[in-house]
Design a protein around this motif. Structure first.
Motif, short mmCIF file in Angstrom:
data_model
loop_
_atom_site.label_atom_id
_atom_site.label_comp_id
_atom_site.label_asym_id
_atom_site.label_seq_id
_atom_site.Cartn_x
_atom_site.Cartn_y
_atom_site.Cartn_z
N GLN A 419 0.83 -1.20 0.00
CA GLN A 419 0.00 0.00 0.00
C GLN A 419 0.87 1.26 0.00
O GLN A 419 2.06 1.19 0.34
CB GLN A 419 -0.91 0.01 1.24
N PRO A 420 0.30 2.42 -0.36
CA PRO A 420 1.05 3.69 -0.33
C PRO A 420 1.21 4.20 1.10
O PRO A 420 0.62 5.21 1.49
CB PRO A 420 0.20 4.61 -1.20
N LEU A 421 2.00 3.51 1.87
CA LEU A 421 2.17 3.80 3.29
C LEU A 421 3.62 3.61 3.71
O LEU A 421 4.35 2.83 3.10
CB LEU A 421 1.32 2.85 4.15
N ILE A 422 4.01 4.31 4.77
CA ILE A 422 5.24 4.01 5.49
C ILE A 422 4.82 3.50 6.86
O ILE A 422 4.04 4.15 7.56
CB ILE A 422 6.14 5.25 5.64
N ARG A 423 5.30 2.33 7.23
CA ARG A 423 4.94 1.74 8.51
C ARG A 423 6.02 2.07 9.54
O ARG A 423 7.22 1.93 9.27
CB ARG A 423 4.74 0.23 8.38
N VAL A 424 5.57 2.51 10.69
CA VAL A 424 6.47 2.90 11.78
C VAL A 424 6.16 2.02 12.98
O VAL A 424 5.01 1.95 13.43
CB VAL A 424 6.27 4.37 12.18
N THR A 425 7.17 1.33 13.50
CA THR A 425 7.01 0.49 14.68
C THR A 425 8.00 0.94 15.74
O THR A 425 9.17 1.17 15.44
CB THR A 425 7.24 -1.00 14.36
N VAL A 426 7.50 1.09 16.96
CA VAL A 426 8.33 1.51 18.08
C VAL A 426 8.02 0.63 19.29
O VAL A 426 6.85 0.38 19.59
CB VAL A 426 8.06 2.99 18.47
N GLU A 427 9.06 0.16 19.96
CA GLU A 427 8.88 -0.60 21.20
C GLU A 427 10.00 -0.22 22.17
O GLU A 427 11.15 -0.01 21.75
CB GLU A 427 8.93 -2.11 20.94
N ALA A 428 9.66 -0.11 23.44
CA ALA A 428 10.66 0.21 24.45
C ALA A 428 10.26 -0.45 25.77
O ALA A 428 9.09 -0.78 26.00
CB ALA A 428 10.80 1.72 24.64
N LYS A 429 11.24 -0.61 26.64
CA LYS A 429 10.99 -1.31 27.91
C LYS A 429 10.38 -0.39 28.97
O LYS A 429 9.91 -0.87 30.00
CB LYS A 429 12.27 -1.94 28.40
N THR A 430 10.39 0.92 28.71
CA THR A 430 9.76 1.87 29.63
C THR A 430 8.95 2.87 28.84
O THR A 430 9.20 3.12 27.65
CB THR A 430 10.81 2.63 30.46
N GLU A 431 7.96 3.49 29.49
CA GLU A 431 7.11 4.47 28.83
C GLU A 431 7.91 5.70 28.39
O GLU A 431 7.67 6.27 27.33
CB GLU A 431 5.97 4.90 29.76
N SER A 432 8.87 6.12 29.21
CA SER A 432 9.64 7.32 28.87
C SER A 432 10.49 7.10 27.61
O SER A 432 10.55 7.97 26.73
CB SER A 432 10.53 7.74 30.04
N LYS A 433 11.13 5.94 27.51
CA LYS A 433 11.94 5.65 26.33
C LYS A 433 11.05 5.45 25.09
O LYS A 433 11.42 5.82 23.98
CB LYS A 433 12.81 4.41 26.57
N PHE A 434 9.89 4.85 25.31
CA PHE A 434 8.94 4.66 24.21
C PHE A 434 8.57 6.01 23.60
O PHE A 434 8.60 6.18 22.38
CB PHE A 434 7.70 3.94 24.73
N LYS A 435 8.25 6.98 24.42
CA LYS A 435 7.88 8.31 23.94
C LYS A 435 9.06 8.98 23.24
O LYS A 435 8.91 9.61 22.18
CB LYS A 435 7.39 9.17 25.09
N GLU A 436 10.24 8.82 23.81
CA GLU A 436 11.44 9.42 23.23
C GLU A 436 11.71 8.87 21.83
O GLU A 436 11.95 9.64 20.89
CB GLU A 436 12.63 9.15 24.15
N PHE A 437 11.67 7.54 21.69
CA PHE A 437 11.96 6.92 20.39
C PHE A 437 10.88 7.29 19.37
O PHE A 437 11.18 7.57 18.21
CB PHE A 437 12.03 5.40 20.53
N LYS A 438 9.64 7.28 19.79
CA LYS A 438 8.53 7.59 18.88
C LYS A 438 8.60 9.03 18.39
O LYS A 438 8.46 9.30 17.19
CB LYS A 438 7.19 7.32 19.57
#
Length: 452
Positions: A419-438
């Protein structure tokens, strides 16, 4: 016809816009030429309004080269794959656009063992655009035949039910999404002894009940009915039933990797071996597999690449976060219907509910997003983001898209293959790192998409 409708593992486009009957006949000629103008091809089709027209057109092209065609009719793609695997024609071809919107059509080429083409698609593409087709003399054309679809379904039922047996009767809510799972899944679950209730089970190529892509935002009815009815589980299928999404007895969507852990535990209790996952899979799979003393093999996203890896490593199971599951103790390809009955067996053999089994598996903050980006731009955008990440000194995994592994998690961006999309996946072991990476990945993508 634009070259970009030939994707990594199939052909997909809006019918009578980017692809029409003339193109489809030519694709049939190219496929038959690739096969050398001889041998038997099994075909099948999904429920889309254009699918019968497309199957007839591509079959005409194939027969014109001298190959024979046997149509298995309207059925889920796992059943076409199964019938190829069992009977070994020279090749197979499924007319389906899987989870794409209803205006799309698609063609997927299969090997004699039911698995999909990868690099072979490039050969067919070259033949298509060069136009050097094999054309058989008028008296040596291939024969077009049909088989009663119920024969295929009956053989599939017999094979699956010989290998899956439920210890206790379960109550299951099925949502085929008006797709081809409607003609197979309810019968199979009843034969296995389950009490079932269905929604969106009338086959309809316009998908009036919900989007053919089963995900949380389209499965609210299934979640509510599963929870309120006291059912043991709910199951949703995509348009051609090669993927399944599960709902637990509390009405929660079960993350595919969590369901995958349940499958892996079951598979490894029967046979030791490697587990194949794609590069967008959660850390929990690797952690759980390694805790059982086995190895995870990472592969590109897509059934063709997953099945190649499963066969190469003789893996016992494969998992994709999109809801594709590969139980190689049955056969090497993905099958949403068979694996959903397998999950019912796993639950029936436990003294715990699906929600209890799910809650025992640790999970980390994770998200997969689909960002709209035209096909002609998406690869360029991802390439520019990669260059910026390299300048920042990150170590990158470029197996499929751009993956950055951090000590506390990972991020992945990849252009969609379908599809005409870019897929973005983010995973982290803590909520703070998850937000930072995203936030970092969102900012980079936004900058590059505005430049394009």
């Amino acid at each position: 016809m634009s070259e970009n409708i030939f994707r990594a593992y199939d052909i997909r486009a809006v019918f009578n816009e980017k692809i029409d009957v003339e193109n489809v006949v030519r694709i049939g000629l190219a496929f038959g030429t690739y096969l050398g103008g001889q041998g038997l091809v099994f075909t099948g089709r999904d429920i889309r309004t254009s699918s019968r027209i497309v199957e007839n057109a591509v079959s005409s092209g194939i027969c014109s080269t001298g190959c024979d065609v046997t149509s298995l009719g309207l059925l889920p793609i796992p059943l076409l794959n199964f019938y190829c695997w069992k009977n070994k024609p020279k090749a197979g071809l499924m007319v389906t656009a899987s989870h794409n919107p209803p205006e799309f059509t698609g063609l997927r080429f299969r090997h004699s063992d039911g698995t999909g083409f990868s690099k072979e698609n490039e050969e067919i593409k070259k033949i298509y655009f060069k136009g050097n087709f094999v054309k058989s003399p008028w008296n040596k054309l291939g024969e077009f035949m049909t088989i009663n679809t119920q024969v295929v379904i009956s053989e599939y039922f017999r094979y699956v039910l010989e290998r899956i047996s439920l210890e206790r009767k379960l109550s299951v809510i099925l949502d085929p999404g008006n797709g081809t799972a409607s003609i197979v899944a309810p019968q199979l679950f009843r034969k296995a002894g389950c009490k079932i209730f269905t929604i969106n089970s009338q086959i309809d190529g316009t998908f009036p009940g919900r989007d053919s892509y089963p995900r949380e935002e389209t499965l609210g009815d299934l979640q509510k009915i599963t929870r309120d009815s006291g059912a043991d589980m709910g199951i949703a299928y995509d348009g051609d039933a090669d993927r399944a999404v599960f709902v637990d007895n509390k009405g929660r969507i079960v993350r595919p990797e969590v369901a995958g852990v349940l499958f892996v535990r079951d598979a490894l209790s029967k046979k030791k071996g490697k587990i194949v996952v794609n590069v967008s899979s959660s850390l929990i799979v690797q952690e759980q597999v390694e805790a059982l003393g086995e190895e995870v093999v990472y592969e590109r996203v897509g059934d063709v690449f997953m099945t190649e890896a499963i066969k190469k490593h003789d893996a016992v199971f494969g998992i994709e976060p999109s809801g594709h599951f590969y139980s190689n103790l049955f056969y090497p390809f993905d099958d949403g219907i068979q694996t959903s009955l397998l999950l019912a067996e796993i639950i029936s053999n436990q003294n715990k509910s699906l929600s209890e089994l799910v809650d025992e598996i640790p999970q980390y903050p994770m998200i997969e997003e689909a960002i709209e980006c035209p096909d002609e731009k998406k690869f360029r955008v991802v390439k520019r983001v990669k260059e910026k990440l390299e300048k920042r000194g990150y170590k990158l995994n470029l197996m499929d898209g751009v993956r950055v592994d951090h000590k506390e998690g990972w991020t992945l961006i990849r252009p969609s293959n379908t599809q005409p999309l870019i897929r973005v996946t983010v995973e982290a072991k803590t909520e703070s790192k998850f937000k930072e990476f995203k936030d970092e990945m969102h900012k980079l993508l936004k900058e590059e998409m505005e430049k394009s």
